[in-house]
Design a protein around this motif. Structure first.
Motif, PDB file in Angstrom:
ATOM      1  N   UNK A 274     -18.092  74.992  35.929  1.00  0.00           N
ATOM      2  CA  UNK A 274     -18.697  73.922  35.155  1.00  0.00           C
ATOM      3  C   UNK A 274     -17.654  72.850  34.895  1.00  0.00           C
ATOM      4  N   UNK A 275     -18.095  71.591  34.881  1.00  0.00           N
ATOM      5  CA  UNK A 275     -17.193  70.491  34.570  1.00  0.00           C
ATOM      6  C   UNK A 275     -16.977  70.410  33.064  1.00  0.00           C
ATOM      7  N   UNK A 276     -16.126  69.488  32.652  1.00  0.00           N
ATOM      8  CA  UNK A 276     -15.822  69.331  31.232  1.00  0.00           C
ATOM      9  C   UNK A 276     -17.071  68.990  30.428  1.00  0.00           C
TER      10      UNK A 276
ATOM     11  N   UNK B 299     -20.698  71.591  42.778  1.00  0.00           N
ATOM     12  CA  UNK B 299     -21.292  72.060  44.024  1.00  0.00           C
ATOM     13  C   UNK B 299     -20.642  71.340  45.202  1.00  0.00           C
ATOM     14  N   UNK B 300     -20.868  71.877  46.413  1.00  0.00           N
ATOM     15  CA  UNK B 300     -20.461  71.227  47.660  1.00  0.00           C
ATOM     16  C   UNK B 300     -21.703  71.035  48.512  1.00  0.00           C
ATOM     17  N   UNK B 301     -21.909  69.821  48.984  1.00  0.00           N
ATOM     18  CA  UNK B 301     -22.991  69.521  49.915  1.00  0.00           C
ATOM     19  C   UNK B 301     -22.402  69.564  51.319  1.00  0.00           C
TER      20      UNK B 301
ATOM     21  N   UNK C 160     -20.776  66.997  40.954  1.00  0.00           N
ATOM     22  CA  UNK C 160     -21.400  67.772  39.882  1.00  0.00           C
ATOM     23  C   UNK C 160     -22.857  67.368  39.731  1.00  0.00           C
ATOM     24  N   UNK C 161     -23.624  68.263  39.111  1.00  0.00           N
ATOM     25  CA  UNK C 161     -25.026  67.994  38.837  1.00  0.00           C
ATOM     26  C   UNK C 161     -25.366  68.545  37.465  1.00  0.00           C
ATOM     27  N   UNK C 162     -26.196  67.815  36.728  1.00  0.00           N
ATOM     28  CA  UNK C 162     -26.637  68.284  35.422  1.00  0.00           C
ATOM     29  C   UNK C 162     -27.379  69.611  35.573  1.00  0.00           C
ATOM     30  N   UNK C 163     -27.082  70.557  34.714  1.00  0.00           N
ATOM     31  CA  UNK C 163     -27.682  71.886  34.834  1.00  0.00           C
ATOM     32  C   UNK C 163     -29.199  71.861  34.724  1.00  0.00           C
TER      33      UNK C 163
ATOM     34  N   UNK D 150     -11.423  88.316  46.984  1.00  0.00           N
ATOM     35  CA  UNK D 150      -9.990  88.093  47.107  1.00  0.00           C
ATOM     36  C   UNK D 150      -9.549  86.882  46.318  1.00  0.00           C
ATOM     37  N   UNK D 151      -8.293  86.500  46.514  1.00  0.00           N
ATOM     38  CA  UNK D 151      -7.752  85.344  45.828  1.00  0.00           C
ATOM     39  C   UNK D 151      -7.315  85.661  44.414  1.00  0.00           C
ATOM     40  N   UNK D 152      -6.834  84.643  43.729  1.00  0.00           N
ATOM     41  CA  UNK D 152      -6.363  84.785  42.362  1.00  0.00           C
ATOM     42  C   UNK D 152      -7.544  84.733  41.409  1.00  0.00           C
ATOM     43  N   UNK D 153      -7.731  85.779  40.634  1.00  0.00           N
ATOM     44  CA  UNK D 153      -8.858  85.832  39.713  1.00  0.00           C
ATOM     45  C   UNK D 153      -8.621  84.878  38.545  1.00  0.00           C
ATOM     46  N   UNK D 154      -9.536  83.930  38.358  1.00  0.00           N
ATOM     47  CA  UNK D 154      -9.483  83.043  37.200  1.00  0.00           C
ATOM     48  C   UNK D 154     -10.873  82.965  36.598  1.00  0.00           C
ATOM     49  N   UNK D 155     -10.939  82.569  35.355  1.00  0.00           N
ATOM     50  CA  UNK D 155     -12.211  82.320  34.694  1.00  0.00           C
ATOM     51  C   UNK D 155     -12.572  80.864  34.962  1.00  0.00           C
ATOM     52  N   UNK D 156     -13.545  80.599  35.849  1.00  0.00           N
ATOM     53  CA  UNK D 156     -13.823  79.209  36.237  1.00  0.00           C
ATOM     54  C   UNK D 156     -14.437  78.382  35.126  1.00  0.00           C
ATOM     55  N   UNK D 157     -14.818  79.010  34.016  1.00  0.00           N
ATOM     56  CA  UNK D 157     -15.386  78.260  32.903  1.00  0.00           C
ATOM     57  C   UNK D 157     -14.343  77.879  31.864  1.00  0.00           C
ATOM     58  N   UNK D 158     -13.188  78.563  31.884  1.00  0.00           N
ATOM     59  CA  UNK D 158     -12.214  78.337  30.822  1.00  0.00           C
ATOM     60  C   UNK D 158     -10.786  78.142  31.329  1.00  0.00           C
ATOM     61  N   UNK D 159     -10.387  78.833  32.383  1.00  0.00           N
ATOM     62  CA  UNK D 159      -9.003  78.769  32.838  1.00  0.00           C
ATOM     63  C   UNK D 159      -8.699  77.439  33.517  1.00  0.00           C
ATOM     64  N   UNK D 160      -7.468  76.985  33.366  1.00  0.00           N
ATOM     65  CA  UNK D 160      -7.028  75.799  34.086  1.00  0.00           C
ATOM     66  C   UNK D 160      -6.882  76.120  35.572  1.00  0.00           C
ATOM     67  N   UNK D 161      -7.206  75.163  36.410  1.00  0.00           N
ATOM     68  CA  UNK D 161      -7.042  75.314  37.852  1.00  0.00           C
ATOM     69  C   UNK D 161      -5.633  74.912  38.287  1.00  0.00           C
ATOM     70  N   UNK D 162      -5.029  74.004  37.551  1.00  0.00           N
ATOM     71  CA  UNK D 162      -3.683  73.526  37.886  1.00  0.00           C
ATOM     72  C   UNK D 162      -2.801  73.589  36.640  1.00  0.00           C
TER      73      UNK D 162
END
Length: 515
Positions: free
Chosen positions: A126-128, A134-136, A144-147, A160-172
């Motif tokens: 989710x965005x801020x 999404x990716x088209x 992004x699109x309104x829910x 696989x990959x680094x487990x992060x919380x995509x709703x709360x964790x920073x990506x960078x």
């Protein structure tokens, strides 16, 4: 003895980093390994993807049936197990967009490995402002699109990959960057070096000052810079530029500590848009992090990047061996090292397996402890190898836990002793590889793990401001060969030993595996 091994070859994880993303603008066939079970491994990131969208069926050759559609609130119920694994998940947006084929459209994805499913592919992010990322893949957009209106999302699962919380964790997170103190930073997960300021701004007094300039795409492509006394700065690809988007931020969508005073504006990438390549090029909007294309005559901001040709910093440790005992000692020694495959940039570990025939080089440098300058020292190099039991296992930085698994140990005992298939062969139990010359002693020897029996690779006098250069152009690489062995996981450590029994070594093992 196990305690000594653990100290000598222990391993410390460097932070919670994002996966290392591809730096090319396309996703060629060579970026993927077909696992022959309806999944592929994306080698630049190490992520394993299902070839079919959720709802489709893999029949052993292709994807059949229709993909299911999901809105944000729809539960995703993937099969309990697929390809023998049960840890499949919905990808976050940073992961999902690494599959975008920037050099193609309709579909904007590698059609050899992935089904051509129309529509928006939903991420778990989710965005801020709480919109859905999404990716088209038809056109390659990331947005992004309104829910409340997002009701046509298709899903492709990943593991696989680094487990992060995509709703709360920073990506960078700030910890994902190393500050060079000269207005540039290295992004640890990609190895790319970025200018902290947009072109037109000036790095002074620890901040970006002034106003960022605007350029057409042609002008942006022609820009040069000598920032940090380097002259190989360039315009980033769209995939590279996307790796510094902070999807948890907005206005600007970037880490504002690392990239202070970033304009809330569009930034050019180096890649034309495939459908209208004469007129449009890819850009990233740092208002919210979306990725699309615009006319080349438009004027946007620019941030330059360069590849990292240097080795990765490695943590150092030291012990002192005395009378069948050892103790940890402090050290100011510094290590760099890494593995390069087929001439690419060095990295500390490979999250994806190397393939048969890949050329691999492991190199390192040692800057001695100031207290040891002028002393004679033995260079020591140790390798540990185990057979991989799970071919789809994913390598992470902390996988060199030599107290677990069934490891075989080797020591490098002679200059230019590079070759090893990490398998003790019948009749040649002392050596790591069938000799490639008439001198069998020129190859890695088995080691029983006793540091008192550790043979030296070479002997040097430690000099001030003169690192020990264990590269091809220096004293010789730590290891170099063409991969011709299967299902091996290898960890390499190196360092120096003083006459008083002090051993200084890299605590962060260099780490790779082969299919």
């Amino acid at each position: 003895m196990n305690a000594i091994r653990k100290v000598l070859l222990s391993f410390t994880l460097i932070g919670a980093l994002l996966p290392a993303f591809a730096v090319a603008a396309t996703t060629p066939d060579t970026d993927f390994t077909d696992n022959s079970d309806g999944t592929v491994t994306h080698k630049p990131t190490g992520l394993i993807w299902q070839r079919c969208a959720v709802g489709q069926i893999w029949d052993g050759v292709s994807c059949t049936g229709n993909a299911e559609k999901y809105n944000w609130d729809s539960p995703v119920n993937p099969p309990a197990s697929f390809a023998g694994k049960n840890d499949w998940r919905v990808p976050n947006i940073a992961e999902l967009q690494t599959l975008t084929e920037r050099d193609n459209y309709s579909p904007g994805i590698n059609s050899r490995y992935f089904s051509d499913v129309k529509g928006e592919f939903r991420s778990s992010s989710l965005s801020k402002n709480r919109s859905i990322w999404f990716v088209l893949f038809g056109l390659g957009y990331t947005d992004t699109s309104d829910r409340s209106i997002f009701n046509v999302g298709v899903i492709r699962l990943v593991r696989g990959g680094q487990a992060i919380d995509p709703l709360h964790d920073e990506y960078t997170p700030t910890s994902a960057f190393a500050d060079h103190g000269d207005g540039t930073v290295i992004h640890k997960s990609t190895g790319l070096i970025w200018q902290r300021c947009a072109i037109g701004q000036t790095w002074t007094a620890g901040a970006c000052n002034g106003v960022a300039a605007d350029y057409t795409w042609a002008q942006a492509k022609a820009l040069s810079s000598n920032a940090a006394n380097k002259n190989d700065w360039r315009l980033p690809t769209p995939n590279e530029l996307a790796t510094i988007v902070e999807y948890q931020s907005i206005s600007p969508a970037i880490n504002s500590i690392i990239f202070a005073n970033t304009p809330v504006a569009l930034f050019w990438s180096s890649t034309p848009y495939a459908l209208t390549s004469l007129h449009n090029a890819w850009m990233v909007d740092f208002l919210n992090g979306s990725l699309g294309h615009r006319p080349k005559d438009n004027r946007y901001k620019v941030r330059l990047v360069r590849n990292n040709p240097i080795l990765t910093e490695l943590a150092a440790s030291a012990i002192n061996l005395q009378a069948n005992a050892f103790s940890a000692v402090e050290t100011s020694a510094q290590f760099t090292g890494g593995i390069a495959v087929n001439g690419a940039n060095y990295s500390r570990y490979l999250s994806h397996p190397m393939q048969q025939g890949d050329g691999v080089t492991v190199s390192g440098t040692i800057t001695p402890d100031a207290k040891h300058i002028g002393q004679q020292a033995d260079i020591i190099v140790v390798g540990a190898s185990e057979t991989i039991k799970d071919p789809q296992a994913i390598i992470t930085p902390d996988d060199c836990d030599l107290q677990k698994g069934e490891w075989t140990w080797y020591m490098n005992t002679k200059r230019n002793n590079l070759y090893c298939n990490w398998s003790a062969l019948p009749g040649q139990e002392r050596y790591c590889h069938t000799p490639k010359s008439a001198t069998a002693q020129a190859y890695w020897q088995l080691w029983k793990g006793n540091p008192y029996e550790l043979a030296a690779l070479d002997s040097v006098t430690l000099a001030k401001d003169t690192p020990i250069d264990l590269t091809i152009s220096g004293r010789g690489a730590l290891y170099q060969d063409d991969v011709d062995y299967y299902h091996k996981h290898v960890c390499i450590n190196f360092g120096y030993r003083l006459k008083d029994g002090t051993i200084v070594f890299n605590r962060d093992s260099i780490n790779f595996r082969t299919d």
